[in-house]
Design a protein around this motif. Sequence first.
Motif, mmCIF file in Angstrom:
data_model
loop_
_atom_site.group_PDB
_atom_site.id
_atom_site.type_symbol
_atom_site.label_atom_id
_atom_site.label_comp_id
_atom_site.label_asym_id
_atom_site.label_seq_id
_atom_site.Cartn_x
_atom_site.Cartn_y
_atom_site.Cartn_z
ATOM 1 N N UNK A 29 0.819 -1.209 0.000
ATOM 2 C CA UNK A 29 0.000 0.000 0.000
ATOM 3 C C UNK A 29 0.855 1.262 0.000
ATOM 4 N N UNK A 30 2.053 1.168 0.541
ATOM 5 C CA UNK A 30 2.877 2.367 0.655
ATOM 6 C C UNK A 30 3.893 2.464 -0.477
ATOM 7 N N UNK A 31 3.809 1.617 -1.485
ATOM 8 C CA UNK A 31 4.763 1.626 -2.582
ATOM 9 C C UNK A 31 6.191 1.558 -2.022
ATOM 10 N N UNK A 32 6.378 0.604 -1.143
ATOM 11 C CA UNK A 32 7.594 0.460 -0.356
ATOM 12 C C UNK A 32 8.817 0.158 -1.227
ATOM 13 N N UNK A 33 9.902 0.940 -1.075
ATOM 14 C CA UNK A 33 11.133 0.618 -1.823
ATOM 15 C C UNK A 33 11.583 -0.831 -1.582
ATOM 16 N N UNK A 34 11.330 -1.357 -0.380
ATOM 17 C CA UNK A 34 11.771 -2.721 -0.082
ATOM 18 C C UNK A 34 11.125 -3.774 -0.983
ATOM 19 N N UNK A 35 9.978 -3.426 -1.581
ATOM 20 C CA UNK A 35 9.311 -4.419 -2.426
ATOM 21 C C UNK A 35 10.104 -4.678 -3.699
ATOM 22 N N UNK A 36 11.060 -3.804 -4.015
ATOM 23 C CA UNK A 36 11.873 -4.029 -5.222
ATOM 24 C C UNK A 36 13.080 -4.913 -4.930
ATOM 25 N N UNK A 37 13.414 -5.101 -3.653
ATOM 26 C CA UNK A 37 14.650 -5.818 -3.324
ATOM 27 C C UNK A 37 14.683 -7.280 -3.782
ATOM 28 N N UNK A 38 13.580 -8.045 -3.637
ATOM 29 C CA UNK A 38 13.655 -9.444 -4.076
ATOM 30 C C UNK A 38 13.921 -9.585 -5.572
ATOM 31 N N UNK A 39 13.775 -8.481 -6.318
ATOM 32 C CA UNK A 39 14.029 -8.541 -7.757
ATOM 33 C C UNK A 39 15.445 -8.108 -8.100
ATOM 34 N N UNK A 40 16.204 -7.663 -7.085
ATOM 35 C CA UNK A 40 17.567 -7.195 -7.322
ATOM 36 C C UNK A 40 18.520 -8.376 -7.411
ATOM 37 N N UNK A 41 18.188 -9.323 -8.243
ATOM 38 C CA UNK A 41 19.009 -10.516 -8.381
ATOM 39 C C UNK A 41 18.691 -11.200 -9.691
ATOM 40 N N UNK A 77 10.042 -14.595 -1.764
ATOM 41 C CA UNK A 77 9.661 -13.211 -1.456
ATOM 42 C C UNK A 77 8.971 -12.556 -2.646
ATOM 43 N N UNK A 78 9.441 -12.874 -3.872
ATOM 44 C CA UNK A 78 8.771 -12.331 -5.057
ATOM 45 C C UNK A 78 7.332 -12.827 -5.082
ATOM 46 N N UNK A 79 7.201 -14.087 -4.745
ATOM 47 C CA UNK A 79 5.875 -14.682 -4.700
ATOM 48 C C UNK A 79 4.993 -13.932 -3.696
ATOM 49 N N UNK A 80 5.544 -13.733 -2.488
ATOM 50 C CA UNK A 80 4.761 -13.040 -1.463
ATOM 51 C C UNK A 80 4.401 -11.635 -1.919
ATOM 52 N N UNK A 81 5.366 -10.973 -2.577
ATOM 53 C CA UNK A 81 5.119 -9.611 -3.019
ATOM 54 C C UNK A 81 4.015 -9.574 -4.071
#
Lengths: 512, 210
Positions: free
Chosen positions: A374-386, A409-413
């Motif tokens: 909901x907050x467009x969290x920067x952390x949501x991009x981290x699991x894709x940094x690989x 984590x990508x799945x959860x996101x």
Amino acid sequence: MSSTFLGMPATPPRSPYGTGNLRGDRKFPAAAHDELRNEQLRRNLGKATHTIRAKRLNVTGELPDWEQLRDAGSAIKTDTMNRLPELLEQLEQQVTERGGTVHWARDGVEANEIVTRLVRATGSTEVIKVKSMATQEIGLNEHLESAGITPYETDLAELIVQLAHDKPSHILVPAIHRNRDEIRQIFLKEIPGVDPRLDNVPAHLAAAARAYLREKFMTTKVAVSGANFGIAETGTLSVVESEGNGRMCLTLPDTLITVMGIEKVLPRYQDLEVFLQLLPRSSTGERMNPYTSMWTGVTPGDGPQDFHLVLLDNGRTAALADRIGREALNCIRCSACLNVCPVYERAGGHAYGSTYPGPIGAVLTPQLAGMHAAKDDPNSSLPYASSLCGACFDACPVKIDIPSLLVELRHQHTEESGTTAEKLAMKAAAGVMKRPKLFTAAQKAAELGRVLGGRDGKISHLPPPFNGWSDSRDTAAPPKQSFRSWLASDEGAATMRAAADEYDRNQQEEEK
Amino acid sequence: MTTARATVLGRVRDALALAPTQDTTIPRDYRTGRTLPDDERLALFTDRLVDYKAKVHTCTAARTAEVIAQVLDGLGARRIGVPAGLDEQWLGAYDGDVQQDSADIPAPRLDALDGVVTASAVGCAETGTIFLDGSPDQGRRALSLVPDLHVCVVDLSAVEVGVPEAVARLVPERPTTLISGPSATSDIELERVEGVHGPRTLVVVIRVDA
Ligand code: SF4
């Protein structure tokens, strides 16, 4: 009363949003985009990661039982997590019996308050600090400063970072993004009374830091440290270091305050025989680091007579509540996974926005602090940094399966945010990941270079939200970055679809 | 009011209940209980110490005082600190100033010493590591930390082959310091600089028949 008394377990909370240093101010792709333009950073990083990598391979290759040590290390950590409540209570009891005081902190805010209160009680307005990721994570320095207490970082790299009002960019060598000329400038500007003729020779720069910190070591009454290990059986705490600043902080002050994440506990003293082999060889690539200090409570006539241990949760129990994700808590912070990661090598540590960069950061940070859709969290991009190349898994001394954690984590996101295309791909990936043979085949296909990147061998397009990063760069795809591309190819898509179907069928059968 | 302790422990229990664990057995089939003949252990230990830039001397126990005096003279050390329980004879051939340490001497005063001579508890050949445990012949931790030179006497009989063998000899409650070469940093462009805050010179005297 807590709901536990009713036998209904509640999901533990993450680190509170907006506190500490577990979140950048923008997403990984945007941050990496800027870092990628920094040539100096990339040169420094490339040199550093390749040097440490070679050293690590040398010294791990020396031990014929390296794999057995990794297996033992991994199992000890898993066993630790399984028995965490009893081990924490045992640690507390042992430290207390030996003259120490144990404090518990639900989150970083509470830990900061405890430490500040303890420092105030001594009457000191200064503390010396040994490099500690936990205190970096909770933003202790900022909090102490706001309370009128000056913290002095004493690790050379941390000192450079602190004097430059900068942020660490690597777990082991936090100032690796700075070269000698920059460091000279920082020292000339920030160290009071430094010799204006100071040149850029590393030995001279180190000597300037020694002279500056010597006086602090001799006069400061309070030290704050982290801990690499805390032994439940004996109450022994341990700090592993190189420069001797750790020994200074742990030995000379009257009061020592150690902030330790609850996952750093180890069951037995004997377990050190494993971790004292795994950690230095994986971290600095040395057979043993120059200094390791181990202390148990208070020793009359030797070292601080007032010892406090602060046990920190700050989202660790939230990670523990995830059957797959909890593996990230096994991390011993050696930084080997950073040094082998093609994404880290190009993007640098700052792009991750968190105290914990690199592959381990990409799995640990979202679990400690969450990915708030909901907050467009920067952390949501981290699991894709690989690129899921798997090099981190191979390097990890405690065998954390980082690629699988990233996929989870990508799945959860995607579940949380409802991106359907991604959801499908992740479902498929989950299927492949659960089939080691298929996964190996997929990786092999990628390694053979059959399906490298786009037509021109460059990565031109990746699924969101990683696309921002791939679109903004024009460097050739490193060969190992191709698993992801393979995933996007016709062949990959077909394999994944088959896997997903099979996976779903199995799931349905299991449910029956 | 629920305490932080109860809350954190409750959360840990909740987490484990939400995601149940599987029993783990710990495989300990890495190498333990290794032994090597004296000459091989000495060779390995020396090689590793030298590799990490320690200066190494070997001698018989009978020559301890002579070698220590040579080392100190060679480095121009005129004021030496010793722990209270160090064998007095070890400094018998040294003609400089010897100061016995005690807990009430403030640490900054140790800064005025040229060096310190201590014994040691255990050694580890494979990693070139010396373990100090605060016994009377090793003294409090500050003593072997603040002066810029540390001369450390190690008996070959206390040198184990590897880390598991060495750790097994430690007494957990004692304040223990593992030393592998002089202090070092690689924080500036990964270039190794010997000697930051701990003693910049480490001399190890190995007594082959003790
Ligand atoms: S995840 Fe493994 S390799 Fe990475 S820092 Fe942690 S222990 Fe080291």
